[in-house]
Design an enzyme around this catalytic site. Structure first.
Site, PDB file in Angstrom:
ATOM      1  CB  SER A 118      46.018  87.798   4.514  1.00 28.53           C
ATOM      2  OG  SER A 118      46.457  89.072   4.697  1.00 28.53           O
ATOM      3  CG  ASP A 163      48.922  91.476  11.865  1.00 27.33           C
ATOM      4  OD1 ASP A 163      49.805  91.981  11.073  1.00 27.33           O
ATOM      5  OD2 ASP A 163      47.834  90.962  11.266  1.00 27.33           O
ATOM      6  CG  HIS A 194      50.089  89.405   8.351  1.00 27.73           C
ATOM      7  ND1 HIS A 194      48.800  89.879   8.901  1.00 27.73           N
ATOM      8  CD2 HIS A 194      49.847  89.116   6.870  1.00 27.73           C
ATOM      9  CE1 HIS A 194      47.800  89.918   7.606  1.00 27.73           C
ATOM     10  NE2 HIS A 194      48.390  89.368   6.752  1.00 27.73           N
TER      11      HIS A 194
END
Lengths: 143, 279
Positions: free
Chosen positions: B102, B226, B254
Site C-alpha cells: 500500500s 481490491d 487489500h
C-alpha cells in the site's frame, strides 16, 4: 427452544446484524434491511464495500481487516453506511471473524455520537493548528 | 540536509528485526498506513531459509520510537523513505529487495530512487502511485477530494480512543483482562495526532511522475477486487515502470499478506527467482 429464541431475537432486535463470507453478504436481519434501505434479496451477495461510504471503506480495509485478522474482533468503530436513498448514516460497528474468515457484524446507528465526534474533531484540529503555529514561531526565533 | 544517526539509533527508532539466512539476499518488508511489521508474519517464514529477513516499523507504527516522530520530517513520504535508506545503511545492505504494501510501497519506490545500489529490486503489494482522482489527466485513483476529507475524519474519530486503550496497557493493568489484551495485541493503533498526519501524507501522496525513473525490476502485485486500489491503477503503474511486471492475484481485498499469505509468498518467490536468473 435453543437456537430458535436467538434467531427470533435477531429478527426483532433494533440493531442491524449481517453475516458475510468471502467479503459478500450471506444473511441479514430485518433491521439491517431497514438501515441499508434494501431488502434481503438485494443485500445477499453484495460486497461489504458497496454498503459503506468511500472513506469508511478505506478505513475498514486498511485498519479493521488487519485487526480482525490478528485479534478476531473489532469494536466501537465509527463509520458511515449507505442507507436508503443513498444517504450516509453514521453507525458504530462491532465485528467478529472466525478462523474460516466468516464475518459477523453488528451496526448501531450513532447520530448523536457522530455530531459529538465532529465537534471534538474541530476542537482538536484547532488545537493542532495552534500548536504547529507556536512550533513554527519558536523555530523562527532560533534561526 | 542528511542527518547522520548512529546505526543503533536507527535500528531502535524503526524497531528493526533481522532474521533468516545470514548472507542471503536481504528482503526488507515495509508495512502500510498505521500498521506494523506483524502484517508480514504469515509471509516471511517462507523466505527465512534462503533470505535475510529485515522487518521494521515505520515511525508512528507498532513499536517504533514515537518520540522520534517529527511532524516536519514526516510531512511527506520523503521522510519515511529516508528512514528506509538509513535502515539499509545501518545494516550495510546492498542488492536488497524492498517489499512494500500500500503506501509502504510508495515509500519503497522513493527509497530505491534515493539508494538504487542498496535496493536493487522492488515488490509492491497493492500499491497506488496516487489515491486521489486527477481529473486534469483523467487519472482515476479511486478517491475524490471529498472522499479524502471523509476518510481523514473517520481516521481522526476512530484513533481518538487510543489513549484509553493504551493507558491501562502501559500501566500493565488491563481494564478488560477477560479480553486478554496484552501489549502484543495492540495492533494497528497509534497516537491520534500521528495517525491523522500519517493518513494525510499517505492518502494525498502522488509519486506518478517518479515512476519512469525506476529502472530496477519491479513486481506490481495486485489483488482481484481490491476495494482500495482499482485494478487499472496497478496496471497503469506497471506500464510506467521500465522493468515492471504486473501480476493479478486470485486473492481479493487489500491485504493479501493477511488473507492469502501462501499465494503472496508464491508470487514473491517467483519474482525473486526470475530476478536471480536475470542477474
Amino acid at each position: 427452544m435453543a437456537g430458535v429464541v436467538l434467531t427470533s431475537t435477531a429478527d426483532r432486535t433494533p440493531v442491524a446484524v449481517l453475516e458475510l463470507e468471502d467479503g459478500r453478504v450471506l444473511d441479514v436481519n430485518p433491521a439491517a434491511c431497514r438501515l441499508l434501505g434494501r431488502d434481503t434479496g438485494d443485500l445477499v451477495g453484495r460486497r461489504l464495500s458497496e454498503l459503506l461510504s468511500v472513506g469508511s471503506r478505506f478505513f475498514f480495509e486498511t485498519h479493521c481487516r488487519p485487526i480482525l485478522a490478528a485479534r478476531g474482533e473489532v469494536a466501537e468503530v465509527s463509520l458511515e453506511v449507505r442507507g436508503a436513498h443513498g444517504r450516509c448514516v453514521p453507525v458504530l460497528l462491532y465485528g467478529s471473524c472466525d478462523e474460516a474468515g466468516r464475518l459477523r457484524l453488528v451496526l448501531v446507528t450513532a447520530f448523536e455520537r457522530h455530531a459529538h465526534d465532529a465537534e471534538l474533531r474541530r476542537m482538536r484540529r484547532r488545537e493542532r493548528a495552534h500548536n504547529d503555529l507556536q512550533a513554527l514561531k519558536i523555530g523562527r526565533a532560533h534561526v | 540536509m542528511r542527518t547522520v544517526l548512529p546505526a543503533a539509533d536507527v535500528l531502535v527508532r524503526n524497531n528493526v528485526s533481522v532474521s533468516g539466512r545470514h548472507g542471503g539476499r536481504a528482503l526488507v518488508f515495509v508495512h502500510g498506513f498505521a500498521c506494523d511489521q506483524r502484517m508480514w508474519r504469515h509471509v516471511t517464514p517462507a523466505f527465512a531459509p534462503d533470505h535475510r529477513i529485515v522487518l521494521l516499523d515505520q515511525v508512528g507504527g507498532g513499536r517504533s520510537d514515537l518520540g522520534a516522530y517529527d511532524p516536519a520530517r514526516y510531512s511527506s513520504l520523503e521522510g519515511y523513505a529516508e528512514d528506509l535508506v538509513q535502515v539499509a545503511e545501518a545494516l550495510d545492505l546492498h542488492d536488497a529487495v524492498v517489499v512494500g504494501h500500500s503506501v509502504g510501497a510508495a515509500a519503497a519506490v522513493l527509497a530505491h530512487l534515493k539508494a538504487p545500489e542498496r535496493f536493487t529490486a522492488l515488490a509492491l503489494v497493492n500499491p497506488s502511485p496516487r489515491y486521489v482522482d486527477d481529473p486534469e489527466t483523467g487519472y482515476v485513483g479511486g478517491l475524490t477530494p471529498s472522499d479524502v476529507e471523509e476518510l481523514l475524519a473517520t481516521i481522526d474519530v476512530n484513533f481518538a480512543g487510543w489513549a484509553d486503550v493504551m493507558a491501562p496497557v502501559i500501566m500493565n493493568q488491563p481494564r478488560h483482562p477477560e479480553l486478554g489484551r496484552e501489549l502484543t495485541d495492540i495492533f494497528c493503533e497509534t497516537d491520534p495526532d500521528i495517525a491523522s498526519r500519517w493518513a494525510r501524507v499517505s492518502f494525498l501522496s502522488d509519486i506518478r511522475e517518479l515512476l519512469p525513473a525506476v529502472g530496477a525490476p519491479t513486481l506490481v502485485l495486485q489483488c482481484a477486487d481490491d476495494p482500495i486500489v482499482p485494478e487499472e491503477v496497478g496496471r497503469w503503474m506497471a506500464d510506467r515502470l521500465s522493468a515492471g511486471t504486473f501480476v493479478l492475484m486470485e486473492a481479493t481485498g487489500h491485504c493479501p499478506h493477511l488473507s492469502a499469505p501462501g499465494e503472496t509468498a508464491q508470487a514473491l518467490a517467483a519474482f525473486l527467482a526470475g530476478d536471480a536468473r536475470a542477474a
